[in-house]
Design a protein around this motif. Structure first.
Motif, mmCIF file in Angstrom:
data_model
loop_
_atom_site.group_PDB
_atom_site.id
_atom_site.type_symbol
_atom_site.label_atom_id
_atom_site.label_comp_id
_atom_site.label_asym_id
_atom_site.label_seq_id
_atom_site.Cartn_x
_atom_site.Cartn_y
_atom_site.Cartn_z
ATOM 1 N N ARG A 40 12.055 7.311 -2.555
ATOM 2 C CA ARG A 40 12.796 8.194 -1.640
ATOM 3 C C ARG A 40 13.546 7.383 -0.585
ATOM 4 O O ARG A 40 14.668 7.734 -0.199
ATOM 5 C CB ARG A 40 11.824 9.176 -0.973
ATOM 6 C CG ARG A 40 11.357 10.302 -1.893
ATOM 7 C CD ARG A 40 10.669 11.414 -1.124
ATOM 8 N NE ARG A 40 9.386 10.996 -0.560
ATOM 9 C CZ ARG A 40 8.226 11.080 -1.198
ATOM 10 N NH1 ARG A 40 8.182 11.579 -2.428
ATOM 11 N NH2 ARG A 40 7.105 10.697 -0.607
ATOM 12 N N PHE A 41 12.936 6.290 -0.119
ATOM 13 C CA PHE A 41 13.612 5.461 0.871
ATOM 14 C C PHE A 41 14.876 4.827 0.304
ATOM 15 O O PHE A 41 15.906 4.772 0.984
ATOM 16 C CB PHE A 41 12.665 4.366 1.373
ATOM 17 C CG PHE A 41 13.350 3.291 2.173
ATOM 18 C CD1 PHE A 41 13.723 3.517 3.488
ATOM 19 C CD2 PHE A 41 13.649 2.050 1.597
ATOM 20 C CE1 PHE A 41 14.381 2.535 4.221
ATOM 21 C CE2 PHE A 41 14.300 1.073 2.324
ATOM 22 C CZ PHE A 41 14.667 1.313 3.635
ATOM 23 N N THR A 42 14.820 4.338 -0.942
ATOM 24 C CA THR A 42 16.013 3.693 -1.506
ATOM 25 C C THR A 42 17.152 4.690 -1.689
ATOM 26 O O THR A 42 18.329 4.318 -1.644
ATOM 27 C CB THR A 42 15.692 3.014 -2.858
ATOM 28 O OG1 THR A 42 15.215 4.000 -3.787
ATOM 29 C CG2 THR A 42 14.658 1.919 -2.686
ATOM 30 N N GLN A 43 16.816 5.959 -1.886
ATOM 31 C CA GLN A 43 17.852 6.979 -2.029
ATOM 32 C C GLN A 43 18.373 7.471 -0.678
ATOM 33 O O GLN A 43 19.548 7.804 -0.530
ATOM 34 C CB GLN A 43 17.303 8.167 -2.833
ATOM 35 C CG GLN A 43 16.952 7.830 -4.271
ATOM 36 C CD GLN A 43 18.116 7.220 -5.031
ATOM 37 O OE1 GLN A 43 19.236 7.749 -5.014
ATOM 38 N NE2 GLN A 43 17.864 6.083 -5.688
ATOM 39 N N ARG A 75 14.346 -2.065 -9.860
ATOM 40 C CA ARG A 75 14.270 -0.651 -9.445
ATOM 41 C C ARG A 75 14.784 -0.441 -8.013
ATOM 42 O O ARG A 75 14.856 0.701 -7.554
ATOM 43 C CB ARG A 75 12.824 -0.157 -9.553
ATOM 44 C CG ARG A 75 12.301 -0.104 -10.985
ATOM 45 C CD ARG A 75 10.946 0.586 -11.037
ATOM 46 N NE ARG A 75 9.921 -0.190 -10.361
ATOM 47 C CZ ARG A 75 9.203 -1.151 -10.938
ATOM 48 N NH1 ARG A 75 9.425 -1.465 -12.215
ATOM 49 N NH2 ARG A 75 8.281 -1.802 -10.265
ATOM 50 N N VAL A 76 15.102 -1.516 -7.313
ATOM 51 C CA VAL A 76 15.592 -1.400 -5.939
ATOM 52 C C VAL A 76 17.050 -1.863 -5.893
ATOM 53 O O VAL A 76 17.335 -3.029 -6.202
ATOM 54 C CB VAL A 76 14.743 -2.244 -4.968
ATOM 55 C CG1 VAL A 76 15.285 -2.143 -3.548
ATOM 56 C CG2 VAL A 76 13.287 -1.806 -5.015
ATOM 57 N N PRO A 77 17.973 -0.999 -5.523
ATOM 58 C CA PRO A 77 19.393 -1.398 -5.450
ATOM 59 C C PRO A 77 19.645 -2.214 -4.178
ATOM 60 O O PRO A 77 20.295 -1.743 -3.235
ATOM 61 C CB PRO A 77 20.124 -0.056 -5.431
ATOM 62 C CG PRO A 77 19.156 0.878 -4.763
ATOM 63 C CD PRO A 77 17.785 0.415 -5.176
ATOM 64 N N SER A 78 19.153 -3.443 -4.156
ATOM 65 C CA SER A 78 19.125 -4.213 -2.916
ATOM 66 C C SER A 78 20.520 -4.512 -2.366
ATOM 67 O O SER A 78 20.727 -4.511 -1.149
ATOM 68 C CB SER A 78 18.344 -5.517 -3.122
ATOM 69 O OG SER A 78 18.890 -6.277 -4.166
ATOM 70 N N GLU A 79 21.485 -4.751 -3.242
ATOM 71 C CA GLU A 79 22.825 -5.067 -2.752
ATOM 72 C C GLU A 79 23.412 -3.888 -1.991
ATOM 73 O O GLU A 79 23.994 -4.045 -0.914
ATOM 74 C CB GLU A 79 23.741 -5.457 -3.918
ATOM 75 C CG GLU A 79 25.091 -5.954 -3.453
ATOM 76 C CD GLU A 79 25.930 -6.501 -4.605
ATOM 77 O OE1 GLU A 79 27.060 -6.948 -4.330
ATOM 78 O OE2 GLU A 79 25.465 -6.482 -5.753
ATOM 79 N N ARG A 80 23.230 -2.685 -2.529
ATOM 80 C CA ARG A 80 23.695 -1.484 -1.822
ATOM 81 C C ARG A 80 22.826 -1.193 -0.605
ATOM 82 O O ARG A 80 23.324 -0.843 0.478
ATOM 83 C CB ARG A 80 23.667 -0.278 -2.775
ATOM 84 C CG ARG A 80 23.919 1.058 -2.053
ATOM 85 C CD ARG A 80 23.843 2.252 -2.989
ATOM 86 N NE ARG A 80 22.552 2.452 -3.600
ATOM 87 C CZ ARG A 80 21.503 3.009 -2.971
ATOM 88 N NH1 ARG A 80 21.600 3.384 -1.703
ATOM 89 N NH2 ARG A 80 20.370 3.177 -3.612
ATOM 90 N N LEU A 81 21.521 -1.376 -0.763
ATOM 91 C CA LEU A 81 20.578 -1.000 0.293
ATOM 92 C C LEU A 81 20.818 -1.776 1.583
ATOM 93 O O LEU A 81 20.730 -1.219 2.684
ATOM 94 C CB LEU A 81 19.153 -1.221 -0.199
ATOM 95 C CG LEU A 81 18.026 -0.759 0.715
ATOM 96 C CD1 LEU A 81 18.069 0.751 0.913
ATOM 97 C CD2 LEU A 81 16.673 -1.176 0.129
ATOM 98 N N PHE A 82 21.132 -3.068 1.454
ATOM 99 C CA PHE A 82 21.244 -3.913 2.648
ATOM 100 C C PHE A 82 22.687 -4.117 3.113
ATOM 101 O O PHE A 82 22.944 -4.964 3.947
ATOM 102 C CB PHE A 82 20.563 -5.253 2.402
ATOM 103 C CG PHE A 82 19.073 -5.142 2.250
ATOM 104 C CD1 PHE A 82 18.279 -4.770 3.316
ATOM 105 C CD2 PHE A 82 18.463 -5.375 1.024
ATOM 106 C CE1 PHE A 82 16.913 -4.645 3.188
ATOM 107 C CE2 PHE A 82 17.093 -5.258 0.877
ATOM 108 C CZ PHE A 82 16.305 -4.884 1.964
ATOM 109 N N ASP A 122 0.808 -1.220 0.000
ATOM 110 C CA ASP A 122 0.000 0.000 0.000
ATOM 111 C C ASP A 122 0.846 1.277 0.000
ATOM 112 O O ASP A 122 0.295 2.374 -0.030
ATOM 113 C CB ASP A 122 -0.918 0.018 1.236
ATOM 114 C CG ASP A 122 -1.911 -1.139 1.225
ATOM 115 O OD1 ASP A 122 -2.168 -1.686 0.135
ATOM 116 O OD2 ASP A 122 -2.411 -1.498 2.304
ATOM 117 N N ILE A 123 2.167 1.132 0.066
ATOM 118 C CA ILE A 123 3.063 2.303 0.086
ATOM 119 C C ILE A 123 3.384 2.696 -1.353
ATOM 120 O O ILE A 123 3.764 1.862 -2.171
ATOM 121 C CB ILE A 123 4.358 1.986 0.863
ATOM 122 C CG1 ILE A 123 4.027 1.504 2.273
ATOM 123 C CG2 ILE A 123 5.256 3.217 0.905
ATOM 124 C CD1 ILE A 123 3.212 2.481 3.094
#
Length: 693
Positions: A120-123, A144-151, A112-113
Motif C-alpha cells: 500500500r505504501f508503494t502505491q 516488487r518495489v518501484p524504487s526509481e519512481r518511489l524516490f 516486521d512490517i
C-alpha cells in the motif's frame, strides 16, 4: 538566505509556528533548534550535535516540514534512517505527531512490517519514510518495489545516531545507498546527521556529503558544564553487582548496561533472584520479547532493565533515575550515550554508577572516566577504501538494474567517500576477481549475478545481500508458538542432550532440535547454564590504554571513587608499580614473559605475530600487554632482544600489517571476502585487526 536579524522561528512557515506554540507547547526554539533550522532552511547539509533528549529530532523535522508544506514537496520527500529497528519503533509516534500537525503522513518500513502494508505504501507513499539502511537496500533491489519512481520526489535524508554508522561497514553501505538514491531522485539531496557524541564532527560532515554540492554546516551550540553525578565502585562479582543494584535507589526505574549477552543473563537472573522486577534486552532475544520488555519497563516504576549496547542509541524508555555500568564500556562515546539515558526530567540530573567486578576493569573504568571528565570523545574514522562493500554494491546493482551496464556501474557509487581511495586498478582487480570466480557474469555489455554469486548470496531470496555484516550460525528458540530468541548453534552443539540453558532471564530445557530448519524447541526448566555467544575480541583503542597506564602510575584519587574503589585501586596500583621503571617494561615469571606495551589491541596483534616469527610459539596479544609462553619464553634474553629490534625506528611496517592480517583476523570479517582478490582482502583485514604502532 536568512536576514541577519531574523530568527529561525520567524523563518518557519506560519502553520509550523502555530503548532510549535499551541500543539507542542514550546515557548520558543532551543539553541540547537534555532541553529539547525537556519541550516536546513538555507539548504545546507549539516551534522547536528546535542545531548540525548536535547531536541535534535524537532531540530531537524520542524524546518523540513516547513519546507515540505511551503514548497509543496511530493511523497516521500524525507527519508529518516536509523541504525536499529527499535529506534524506528520508538521514534514513530514522535514523527507521526510532528507530521500530523501539517496533515502529513509517516510510514515505517522494516522486516516486521507486512507485505500488504508495504504494498500500500508503494502505491500511495507517505511523506516521511522511516527505515534502516538494510531495509532501504531491500527496497532498491526488490523487483516488487518501484524504487526509481518511489524516490523521485526525495528531497532530504535524516540520519539519526550518525556516529553509530560512520566508523564501520554499515556506514560505508549507508553512504553508498545515498549516492544511489541521489541518482534516482535526480537532485542534490540534503543530508542531515544527528548525534550526541562524536569526536570529529567536521570529518563526519564531509563523509556524509559525498557528491553533494551543498554547503556543509556543523551545528554544535555551546553546552553547559556537565552536572552529571558519577560514582565508581568495586563489587568483585556479578552477584554482588546485583545486590548493590537491588539495594540502591529502591522504588526507582534503573538501567544497567553490561557488555556481553552472557553477563546480561547472569545479572538479570541474579536480580530476579533478589526479588527485583527485571527485564532483559539484548540482540539474541526475539523482537516480541524485547518489545514486551520495553513496554513493561516504560510503564513501570520500581524495576531494572539489564541491557547490552542495544539500549544505548536514542531509544526513549521513559524517565530513568539512574544508569548502572557493570565494568568498563567500550569507549568514552559509549559512556556518554549511556549516561544520557538518565536525567531527562526537568529538575533532575544525569546519574551513573560503575560497578566493577574485576580489578583490571576497575582501573580501565577509572581511566575512561578521566578521559570523559577532560572532555575527550573518540574520533570516528570512516572507511575510504571499503573493497568488500564495493563488491556488495556491484551485486546489489546487478539486481537493482536487472543487469547493470559494465560502463555504468562505477558511476552509481563513485561519489561515496568510502570508495574515495579505491584506485581504477583496484576496481579492475575486484571486478576481474568477481568475473573469474563466476560471482558475476558479463552478458551483452551488462553485469548480472553469476552461478557462484547465486550460490553465495541468493539464500532466502537474496537476504545475504541486504545486510553488509555477517551473522553467526544461530538456532531460533521456541516455547510452543512463542519465539524466545536465538542461541549460538556451535555452543548448543557442545551441550549434552536435553540440557538446560538461560535465555531472557528464564531457564529452558531443550526438548527437540531441528538442525536443518535451525529450530530449538524448549520448555521451562528450574535452572540452566548460561550461554556463550561467539563474538570478536574487544580491541581497546590506544588512547584509552595510554590513559590507563597514566592512571595506574598516578597517586591521585578521583572524587567519584567510592571507599571500596579507593582501596581496590590502591592495591591495583601497588601491583603495577613496576610500570614506573620504564616505558614498556618486560617482566619474567615461571613459564611466561610479559611485555607491558599499553599500545592497544590492534597494535599488539601485529607485534605479537612479529615476535612469534622471531621466537616461535606461543605469543598471546592483549590490549595492554603481550604474553610470551611455551618454547618462545625459554630465553628472556632472546625475548628482550626481539623486542629491542621491534622498537627500532621503521622496524614495523604497513607491509608487515598486510602480511599478518589474515592470521590475526582468526575468522572471516565479511561475507563478501570471497569477492576480493588476495591483495585487496589482506589490505581490508589489515585495517580491521592490526595497527602499525
Amino acid at each position: 538566505m536568512a536576514d541577519a536579524n531574523e530568527s529561525a522561528f520567524e523563518r518557519l512557515g506560519a502553520a509550523v509556528r502555530y503548532h510549535i506554540v499551541h500543539t507542542l507547547g514550546f515557548s520558543g526554539l532551543r539553541p540547537v533548534q534555532e541553529l539547525t533550522a537556519h541550516a536546513i532552511l538555507d539548504g545546507d547539509n549539516c551534522v547536528v550535535l546535542a545531548p540525548t533528549a536535547g531536541g535534535k529530532t524537532e531540530a531537524a523535522f520542524l524546518p523540513l516540514l516547513s519546507r515540505m508544506h511551503g514548497e509543496g514537496w511530493g511523497a516521500p520527500s524525507v527519508l529518516y534512517l536509523s541504525p536499529i529497528k527499535a529506534l524506528l519503533n520508538n521514534q514513530e509516534p514522535r514523527l507521526t505527531k510532528l507530521a500530523g500537525m501539517l496533515s502529513r503522513r509517516v510510514f515505517k518500513w522494516h522486516g516486521d512490517i507486512g507485505a500488504n502494508e508495504r504494498g500500500r505504501f508503494t502505491q500511495d507513499p507517505a511523506d516521511i519514510l522511516m527505515t534502516t539502511p538494510e531495509s532501504l537496500e531491500v527496497m532498491l533491489v526488490s523487483s516488487r518495489v518501484p524504487s526509481e519512481r518511489l524516490f523521485r520526489a526525495l528531497q532530504a535524508v535524516v540520519i539519526d545516531e550518525v556516529h553509530a554508522f560512520a566508523g564501520d561497514d554499515r556506514g560505508a553501505h549507508l553512504v553508498s545507498l545515498l549516492e544511489r538514491l541521489q541518482r534516482h531522485a535526480g537532485r542534490d539531496l540534503q543530508r542531515i546527521g544527528l548525534s550526541a557524541t562524536v569526536g570529529n564532527p567536521l570529518e563526519i560532515l564531509a563523509w556524509l556529503g559525498g557528491t553533494s554540492r551543498r554547503k556543509g554546516r556543523l551545528v554544535d551550540p555551546p553546552k553547559p558544564p556537565s552536572a552529571a553525578e558519577v560514582h565508581l565502585d568495586w563489587v568483585a562479582s556479578v552477584p554482588n553487582a546485583a545486590k548493590v543494584i537491588a539495594g540502591l535507589d529502591p522504588g526507582k526505574k534503573r538501567l544497567a548496561f553490561v557488555d556481553s549477552r552472557r553477563r546480561v543473563e547472569q545479572l538479570g537472573e541474579a536480580l530476579q533472584g533478589a526479588g527485583v522486577t527485571t527485564f532483559l534486552m539484548h540482540s539474541s532475544l526475539s523482537a516480541d520479547e524485547r518489545r514486551r520488555a520495553e513496554q513493561a519497563f516504560e510503564s513501570g516504576s520500581d524495576c531494572v532493565i539489564v541491557a547490552t549496547s542495544t539500549m544505548e542509541l536514542g531509544i526513549d524508555v521513559g524517565d530513568l533515575d539512574v544508569v548502572y555500568q557493570v565494568d568498563a564500556p567500550p569507549s568514552v562515546a559509549s559512556f556518554l550515550q549511556r549516561i544520557g539515558r538518565a536525567g531527562r526530567r526537568a529538575g533532575t540530573k544525569q546519574r551513573a554508577t560503575f560497578l566493577c567486578t574485576k580489578e583490571s576493569e576497575l582501573a580501565l573504568s577509572a581511566a575512561l572516566l578521566r578521559l570523559w571528565k577532560s572532555g575527550y570523545v573518540e574520533p570516528v574514522r570512516p572507511e575510504r577504501a571499503a573493497f568488500h562493500v564495493l563488491a556488495q554494491q556491484i551485486l546489489a546493482l546487478c539486481l537493482q538494474e536487472g543487469g547493470v551496464p559494465i560502463a555504468d556501474w562505477w558511476a552509481w557509487v563513485a561519489g561515496a567517500v568510502c570508495f574515495s581511495e579505491v584506485t581504477e586498478r583496484e576496481r579492475e582487480m575486484l571486478l576481474g576477481r568477481m568475473l573469474s570466480e563466476g560471482i558475476v557474469v558479463a552478458a551483452d555489455g551488462r553485469l548480472i549475478l553469476g552461478p557462484r554469486g547465486e550460490a553465495l548470496y541468493a539464500r532466502r531470496n537474496f537476504q545475504a545481500l541486504y545486510a553488509i555484516f555477517e551473522a553467526q550460525a544461530l538456532l531460533q528458540v521456541f516455547w510452543g508458538p512463542r519465539e524466545v530468541g536465538t542461541v549460538d548453534a556451535f555452543f548448543v552443539q557442545s551441550l549434552p542432550p536435553a540440557s538446560s540453558f538461560v535465555l531472557g532471564g528464564k531457564a529452558w530445557q531443550i526438548t527437540h532440535i531441528d538442525w536443518k530448519k535451525g529450530l530449538c524447541e524448549v520448555a521451562p526448566a528450574p535452572e540452566g547454564r548460561h550461554l556463550n555467544w561467539m563474538g570478536p575480541p574487544r580491541l581497546i583503542a590506544r588512547r584509552i590504554c595510554e590513559e590507563l597506564r597514566r592512571t595506574l602510575l598516578d597517586e591521585a584519587e578521583d572524587p567519584w571513587w567510592t571507599k571500596r574503589a579507593r582501596e581496590a585501586m590502591r592495591a591495583e596500583r601497588a601491583a603495577n608499580v613496576f610500570l614506573a621503571d620504564e616505558a614498556m617494561p618486560v617482566m619474567e615469571s615461571a613459564g611466561e614473559i610479559v611485555w607491558h606495551t599499553f599500545l592497544g589491541g590492534r597494535a599488539n596483534n601485529l607485534l605479537a605475530k612479529l615476535l612469534e616469527e622471531r621466537l616461535g610459539s606461543l605469543v598471546v596479544p592483549g590490549n595492554m600487554a603481550i604474553k610470551v609462553r611455551g618454547g618462545a619464553a625459554r630465553s628472556g634474553a632472546a625475548v628482550r632482544e626481539a623486542i629491542r629490534a621491534l622498537r627500532a625506528p621503521g622496524a614495523v611496517t604497513e607491509a608487515d600489517a598486510v602480511r599478518f592480517a589474515a592470521s590475526c583476523a582468526r575468522e572471516p570479517l565479511s561475507k563478501f571476502q570471497p569477492c576480493l582478490p588476495e591483495e585487496l582482502e589482506l589490505r581490508f583485514l589489515a585495517r580491521r585487526v592490526v595497527e602499525v604502532p
